[in-house]
Scaffold this active site. Structure first.
Site, short mmCIF file in Angstrom:
data_model
loop_
_atom_site.label_atom_id
_atom_site.label_comp_id
_atom_site.label_asym_id
_atom_site.label_seq_id
_atom_site.Cartn_x
_atom_site.Cartn_y
_atom_site.Cartn_z
N LYS A 79 0.76 -1.08 -0.13
CA LYS A 79 -0.01 -0.18 -0.09
C LYS A 79 1.02 1.19 -0.03
CE LYS A 79 -4.38 1.03 0.35
NZ LYS A 79 -5.50 0.37 0.08
N GLY A 176 -26.19 1.60 1.72
CA GLY A 176 -25.20 2.24 0.81
C GLY A 176 -25.74 1.82 -0.38
N GLY A 178 -24.39 2.82 -3.41
CA GLY A 178 -23.32 3.17 -4.46
C GLY A 178 -23.20 2.14 -5.55
N VAL A 180 -21.09 -0.66 -5.39
CA VAL A 180 -21.41 -1.83 -5.02
C VAL A 180 -22.91 -2.27 -4.52
CG1 VAL A 180 -20.54 -3.68 -3.34
CG2 VAL A 180 -18.92 -1.94 -4.47
#
Ligand code: NAD
Length: 353
Positions: A79, A176, A178, A180
């Site tokens: 990362k 949610g 969104g 996904v």
């Protein structure tokens, strides 16, 4: 300070990069490359202190090792963070400099999108290095594939709890709507589930409800609603000391990252008789997609591999039952076993003749 922060996490490499001309300050953390080159997004944030940035990148890169191993990918965990306020600092020159930094790691770290870094930024990075995915020439938005993996994960949970993998007639609450959450809702509706949706964006909820046969609830009523399956697909930390006693469901399985406020909440859910599908297992479809982009493959293949999340999760659920532990512990054990099995065949440091 870096070695102290790494503690017992055992990172292989933590590199700091600067470019005074563009103001670039970046940290790339490579946690483990036993299974393959490390892959993970680049997050750009105005961290309170350098130590906060270091802690974040160390924690996130370790999590990527587990996520890749749990998805059976030939990849390790890495990362990166770029320190600074994107509104003040973001420039093409900065991302070019960052691309050169990634390139000098020689493919040990492959970068991608994350908070405050998007497809356009990856395109800039790609001018300087091949070790980037999530560009506009790539396999496209991974979100529907993430949702497909979550859908199959939900089916594994219903198989375990109700003895049938069909979600037909099950009440699913999706938090949610969104990229996904929307795709997940569509897959569940096609399977015959009874879907309730909520989002802080009421217009998005209304628009979705006009087109689909779903119930809607206000976003602040989510923990007053009983359901069979609660699918958090918005933000992290929604399962915590305050919300666990309020839950009235059999399964928590959703696409959001860091669903649990703390690891111990997996045990608290188990104590309440609620099956929790570990987020990093069930939402692995996104990583599967970008891995396909890097290693070569098609979007269709990514969909197939994401569907396999269901069988793998079921294995982990069974392992958890056998060991009388949480599915999170079983998932961690599965990931560690993948890495240890690879270690037995691949030397950690290449031998020289
Ligand atoms: P998104 O930004 O498209 O959607 C998030 C939605 O959640 C938005 O519509 C937002 O209005 C809503 N929301 C925010 N706070 C809310 C709240 N308190 N209550 C109800 N709704 C709320 O994001 P996405 O790409 O759909 O990702 C959703 C989650 O899944 C995130 O946690 C993300 O990290 C994780 N995830 C996404 C992918 C992917 O491929 N997109 C892959 C792995 C994990």
């Amino acid at each position: 300070m870096v070695f102290d922060s790494i503690g017992d996490r055992d990172h292989e490499q933590v590199s700091h990069f600067t470019d005074p001309e563009t103001g670039l300050q970046a940290i790339v953390a490579i946690h483990d490359t036993t299974l393959g080159p490390s892959l993970g997004g680049t997050r750009m944030l105005d961290y309170e202190t350098e130590q906060h940035a270091l802690e974040d990148v160390l924690r996130l890169s370790q999590a990527m090792t587990y996520k890749a191993a749990a998805a059976d990918l030939p990849l390790g965990g890495g990362k990166a963070v770029i320190l600074g306020n994107p509104d003040d600092l973001k420039s093409e020159a900065l991302f070019e400099a960052y691309g050169r930094a990634v390139d000098c790691l020689g493919g040990r770290y492959i970068t991608s999108v994350d908070v405050n870094s998007g497809v356009a930024d990856m395109d800039v990075i790609a001018r300087e290095t091949d070790h980037v995915v999530g560009t506009s020439n790539g396999l496209g938005d991974p979100s529907p594939i993430t949702a497909h993996g979550v859908y199959h994960g939900v089916r594994a949970c219903t198989e375990s709890v109700y003895g049938t993998e069909s979600t037909s007639g099950r009440e699913v609450l999706i938090q949610g709507l969104g990229k996904v959450g929307r795709s997940l809702a569509e897959e569940l509706l096609a399977d015959g589930a009874s879907v309730t949706v909520t989002d802080i964006d009421e217009n998005a909820v209304d628009a979705f409800a006009r087109e689909h046969d779903v119930e809607t609830i206000p976003s602040d009523a989510v923990f007053d609603q009983s359901c069979d399956i609660f699918a958090p697909c918005a933000v992290g930390g929604v399962i915590n000391d305050e919300t666990i006693p309020q839950l009235d469901c059999d399964i928590v399985a959703g696409g959001a990252n860091n669903i649990l406020a703390e690891r111990r909440h997996a045990t608290a859910l188990r104590d309440r008789g609620i099956l929790y599908a570990p987020d990093y297992v069930i939402n692995g479809g996104g990583l599967i997609t970008v891995a396909k982009e890097y290693l070569g493959g098609t979007r269709e293949e990514a969909y197939e591999e994401a569907a396999a999340i269901g069988d793998r999760l079921l294995e982990m659920i069974e392992l958890a039952e056998e060991r009388e532990t949480t599915v999170l512990e079983a998932a961690d054990a599965y990931a560690r076993e993948q890495i240890e099995a690879a270690e037995r065949t691949t030397p950690a440091v290449p031998t020289q003749l």
